[in-house]
Design a protein around this motif. Sequence first.
Motif, PDB file in Angstrom:
ATOM      1  N   ASP A 162       0.843  -1.195   0.000  1.00 12.95           N
ATOM      2  CA  ASP A 162       0.000   0.000   0.000  1.00 12.95           C
ATOM      3  C   ASP A 162       0.885   1.254   0.000  1.00 12.95           C
ATOM      4  OD1 ASP A 162      -1.790   2.018   0.481  1.00 12.95           O
ATOM      5  OD2 ASP A 162      -2.846   0.980   2.095  1.00 12.95           O
ATOM      6  N   ARG A 164       0.170   4.204   0.606  1.00 11.72           N
ATOM      7  CA  ARG A 164      -0.071   5.131   1.716  1.00 11.72           C
ATOM      8  C   ARG A 164       0.864   4.839   2.881  1.00 11.72           C
ATOM      9  NH1 ARG A 164      -5.622   4.796   3.701  1.00 11.72           N
ATOM     10  NH2 ARG A 164      -4.895   2.675   3.688  1.00 11.72           N
ATOM     11  N   LEU A 165       1.243   3.536   3.015  1.00  8.80           N
ATOM     12  CA  LEU A 165       2.177   3.195   4.090  1.00  8.80           C
ATOM     13  C   LEU A 165       3.515   3.874   3.845  1.00  8.80           C
ATOM     14  CD1 LEU A 165       1.337  -0.597   4.428  1.00  8.80           C
ATOM     15  CD2 LEU A 165       0.675   1.232   5.965  1.00  8.80           C
ATOM     16  N   VAL A 168       3.057   7.567   4.641  1.00 15.33           N
ATOM     17  CA  VAL A 168       3.059   7.794   6.098  1.00 15.33           C
ATOM     18  C   VAL A 168       4.482   7.706   6.633  1.00 15.33           C
ATOM     19  CG1 VAL A 168       2.403   6.747   8.290  1.00 15.33           C
ATOM     20  CG2 VAL A 168       0.685   7.092   6.524  1.00 15.33           C
ATOM     21  N   THR A 171       6.178  10.930   6.163  1.00 10.57           N
ATOM     22  CA  THR A 171       5.768  11.991   7.089  1.00 10.57           C
ATOM     23  C   THR A 171       6.286  11.716   8.495  1.00 10.57           C
ATOM     24  OG1 THR A 171       3.668  10.978   7.739  1.00 10.57           O
ATOM     25  CG2 THR A 171       3.634  12.388   5.797  1.00 10.57           C
ATOM     26  N   LEU A 187       7.248  -5.807   3.777  1.00  7.83           N
ATOM     27  CA  LEU A 187       5.905  -6.172   3.332  1.00  7.83           C
ATOM     28  C   LEU A 187       5.941  -6.973   2.036  1.00  7.83           C
ATOM     29  CD1 LEU A 187       3.974  -2.923   4.282  1.00  7.83           C
ATOM     30  CD2 LEU A 187       3.810  -5.170   5.334  1.00  7.83           C
ATOM     31  N   VAL A 267      -0.152 -12.669   6.415  1.00 10.28           N
ATOM     32  CA  VAL A 267       0.424 -11.548   7.166  1.00 10.28           C
ATOM     33  C   VAL A 267      -0.233 -10.233   6.763  1.00 10.28           C
ATOM     34  CG1 VAL A 267       2.510 -10.174   7.457  1.00 10.28           C
ATOM     35  CG2 VAL A 267       2.609 -12.654   7.652  1.00 10.28           C
ATOM     36  N   LEU A 268      -0.498 -10.073   5.470  1.00 11.88           N
ATOM     37  CA  LEU A 268      -0.956  -8.762   4.991  1.00 11.88           C
ATOM     38  C   LEU A 268      -2.470  -8.667   5.009  1.00 11.88           C
ATOM     39  CD1 LEU A 268       1.612  -8.413   2.141  1.00 11.88           C
ATOM     40  CD2 LEU A 268       1.767  -7.722   4.512  1.00 11.88           C
TER      41      LEU A 268
ATOM     42  N   TYR B  79       0.682  13.536  10.137  1.00 11.88           N
ATOM     43  CA  TYR B  79      -0.347  13.341   9.117  1.00 11.88           C
ATOM     44  C   TYR B  79      -1.078  12.038   9.406  1.00 11.88           C
ATOM     45  CZ  TYR B  79      -2.355  13.118   4.375  1.00 11.88           C
ATOM     46  OH  TYR B  79      -3.199  13.061   3.293  1.00 11.88           O
ATOM     47  N   VAL B  81      -3.577   9.684   7.879  1.00  3.40           N
ATOM     48  CA  VAL B  81      -4.274   9.430   6.618  1.00  3.40           C
ATOM     49  C   VAL B  81      -5.581   8.703   6.893  1.00  3.40           C
ATOM     50  CG1 VAL B  81      -2.133   9.367   5.304  1.00  3.40           C
ATOM     51  CG2 VAL B  81      -3.123   7.239   6.160  1.00  3.40           C
ATOM     52  N   GLN B  82      -6.437   8.712   5.885  1.00  2.00           N
ATOM     53  CA  GLN B  82      -7.729   8.056   6.023  1.00  2.00           C
ATOM     54  C   GLN B  82      -7.512   6.564   6.293  1.00  2.00           C
ATOM     55  OE1 GLN B  82     -10.147   9.130   2.763  1.00  2.00           O
ATOM     56  NE2 GLN B  82     -12.040   8.526   3.743  1.00  2.00           N
ATOM     57  N   SER B  83      -8.283   6.010   7.170  1.00  2.00           N
ATOM     58  CA  SER B  83      -8.175   4.622   7.642  1.00  2.00           C
ATOM     59  C   SER B  83      -6.797   4.292   8.205  1.00  2.00           C
ATOM     60  CB  SER B  83      -8.635   3.611   6.591  1.00  2.00           C
ATOM     61  OG  SER B  83      -7.806   3.629   5.476  1.00  2.00           O
ATOM     62  N   TYR B  84      -6.045   5.318   8.559  1.00  2.00           N
ATOM     63  CA  TYR B  84      -4.900   5.267   9.485  1.00  2.00           C
ATOM     64  C   TYR B  84      -3.609   4.660   8.969  1.00  2.00           C
ATOM     65  CZ  TYR B  84      -9.169   5.946  12.079  1.00  2.00           C
ATOM     66  OH  TYR B  84     -10.393   6.366  12.461  1.00  2.00           O
ATOM     67  N   ALA B  85      -3.685   3.641   8.099  1.00  2.00           N
ATOM     68  CA  ALA B  85      -2.466   3.061   7.512  1.00  2.00           C
ATOM     69  C   ALA B  85      -1.406   2.734   8.567  1.00  2.00           C
ATOM     70  CB  ALA B  85      -1.890   3.996   6.442  1.00  2.00           C
ATOM     71  N   LEU B  86      -1.777   1.950   9.554  1.00  2.00           N
ATOM     72  CA  LEU B  86      -0.762   1.433  10.478  1.00  2.00           C
ATOM     73  C   LEU B  86       0.082   0.405   9.730  1.00  2.00           C
ATOM     74  CD1 LEU B  86      -2.897   0.922  13.706  1.00  2.00           C
ATOM     75  CD2 LEU B  86      -1.366   2.816  13.140  1.00  2.00           C
ATOM     76  N   PHE B  87       1.370   0.306  10.108  1.00  2.00           N
ATOM     77  CA  PHE B  87       2.229  -0.675   9.452  1.00  2.00           C
ATOM     78  C   PHE B  87       1.824  -2.068   9.923  1.00  2.00           C
ATOM     79  CE2 PHE B  87       5.050   3.140   9.868  1.00  2.00           C
ATOM     80  CZ  PHE B  87       4.943   3.521   8.540  1.00  2.00           C
ATOM     81  N   PRO B  88       1.340  -2.925   9.011  1.00  2.00           N
ATOM     82  CA  PRO B  88       0.767  -4.203   9.448  1.00  2.00           C
ATOM     83  C   PRO B  88       1.804  -5.178   9.986  1.00  2.00           C
ATOM     84  CG  PRO B  88       0.806  -4.073   7.053  1.00  2.00           C
ATOM     85  CD  PRO B  88       1.227  -2.729   7.564  1.00  2.00           C
TER      86      PRO B  88
END
Lengths: 268, 361
Positions: A162, A164-165, A168, A171, A187, A267-268, B79, B81-88
């Motif tokens: 993803d 977005r990860l 993030v 940031t 990942l 895992v994902l 920041y 983000v929408q639905s948080y995007a925690l590192f899984p």
Amino acid sequence: MRRAQTFTWGGLVVGLSAAILVAFIGIPVGALIARGFIEGDVLAALRSPVATTALWLSLATSAIAVAVAVVLGTPAAYLLARRSFPGRSVIDTLIDLPVVLPPVVGGLALLVALGRHGVIGGPLDAAGVDVAFTTGAVVLAQLFVAVPFYIRSARAGFESVDRRLEAVSATLGAGGWRTFRRVTVPLALPSLIGGAVMCWARALGEFGATIMFAGNVFGRTQTMPLAILEAIETDVDAALAIAIVLIVLAFAGLLVFKGLARLGGRVL
Amino acid sequence: MIRAGIRTTVGGFDLAVDLAVDREITVLYGHSGAGKTLTLEAIAGLLTPREGRITLHDRVVFDSSAGVDVPPQRRDVGYLVQSYALFPHLTVAQNIAYGLGHLSRDERRGRVERFARMFGVDDLLQRRPARISGGQAQRVALARALVREPRVLLLDEPFAAVDSSNRRTMRRELRQLAQRLDLSVVTVTHDLTEAYNVGDRLAVIDRGRVLQAGPRDEVFHRPATARAAELLGVQNILPGRVVGADGGRVHVATGLGMVEALAESCPPADHVQLAIRAEQIILERPDRPSAERENRFQVTIIDEAAFGFSHTLVVRVDDAASGAPTLEIDVPAHPYQVLNVPTRRDWRIHIPPEAVHVIAD
């Protein structure tokens, strides 16, 4: 809840054709292994110089080929997964080409490029470096045919991360390299390892490009598949023994690959 | 403080946003696809605008004319983000610690524990994100964004994945947090109620443009344009023409007849739009004589819908010109019962002049 399976003619046809296919692959493989153990002495044959030499050469060359594939292929896979640039689809297709190309054509191409009179081989020869018909040529032949397997899998792995990860991560103060190391690679790891395993299995079984570009020299370029070709005329037991080793390694490689694919999905 | 004036085009979508945010919570409110997330991404440095300038607490982080473009990892912006995007692949503790690579191990552990406690997730530290709830994920993501102690916090639909029962608490906590940590907060939402409840200031964004920005109540009660009024949930928008003024009032001729509004709110224009909130129109019994006749209209109810706490009536003004719009009126449950609304169709309405907001057309 699963529904009870009832008999249908369609089901019978589907089941039968599947059974035929399984038998088509299973019987020859099983027959080879059975013959090796029943009619010959596989373990003794494995200790013959032809077999041991080929085994070690194969393991060494394929390990180096995989290492090079990972080092050079990972950035390429990442670029293909993440960036758009002119000629991307051409490069993508070019990287996939060795998968469908007859390996012997790949070997010929390597020979034309890196042989004594080739575009790259010529200058190298003038500098006193020989590539063709050396152990190095074995590695190059294996790399040529096997690297697409790694790149395809690694690319799919990177694409599944993803974005977005990664955003993030940026940031949170991580630069591109740290994000790649701490987020993207972990990942995509199941795909990266799975791709490396497939790449290794393909390199291990490489025959056509190797014999064309590296030749079949005992102790120098004679890997396991090439050793089978030679041994089948002189020592059938040795040929069978090497073949059984290849089957076992290929099977194990596939099991690891599938296991990783399942793990990745969980895992994902 | 955030100052952003940016122009860019993303996939055929034009974004031209001007935004000023001080130490407070500013809500960027608009429909989905209005450009809210793109604006946050530009401030965070994840999107490079074609031109413009962005300053965060007087530090220029983007200036196209000076060639400045500070990468996101050095903008010091939190920041969410929408639905948080925690590192899984990381535990909650590792997620929170992710941005603290510059600290020693002990400092890092201390900081993670402090922020985990602050957000009430200290008993989840060893869990993976797949094993916590949406509300917990939001808290972890907030802790992760704030553990680096940024001065600017950007939130993209922060309450979308949270149960409505938990939202109210979280809004209050966000306001306390912004004060305690001295944060400039920009939060994005498409939910009008949320926009009203969370923000000190409100910026209405539509099709890549900020239509209006200002203190929440001013924006809410005095939309600058008819489109802003519409987005802010004003149900009744009537075109009209100013025909006169006296005694602090202006007279506006509309399809419903003459409507009186307060002169102080009237822009210097002839052609205007009147914005009237449905909940500010008063329903009256038509048989009770009224001393005053201004802004009173005989109406007929033509449709009705109930929303639990209130009823929305759609009425037609009896003497309206043909083609004049119908009006929407919100009647709370209690007066609805007292007036016994269902017993008759014909009523009288009163529009208090102070409830009429005049917009230059």
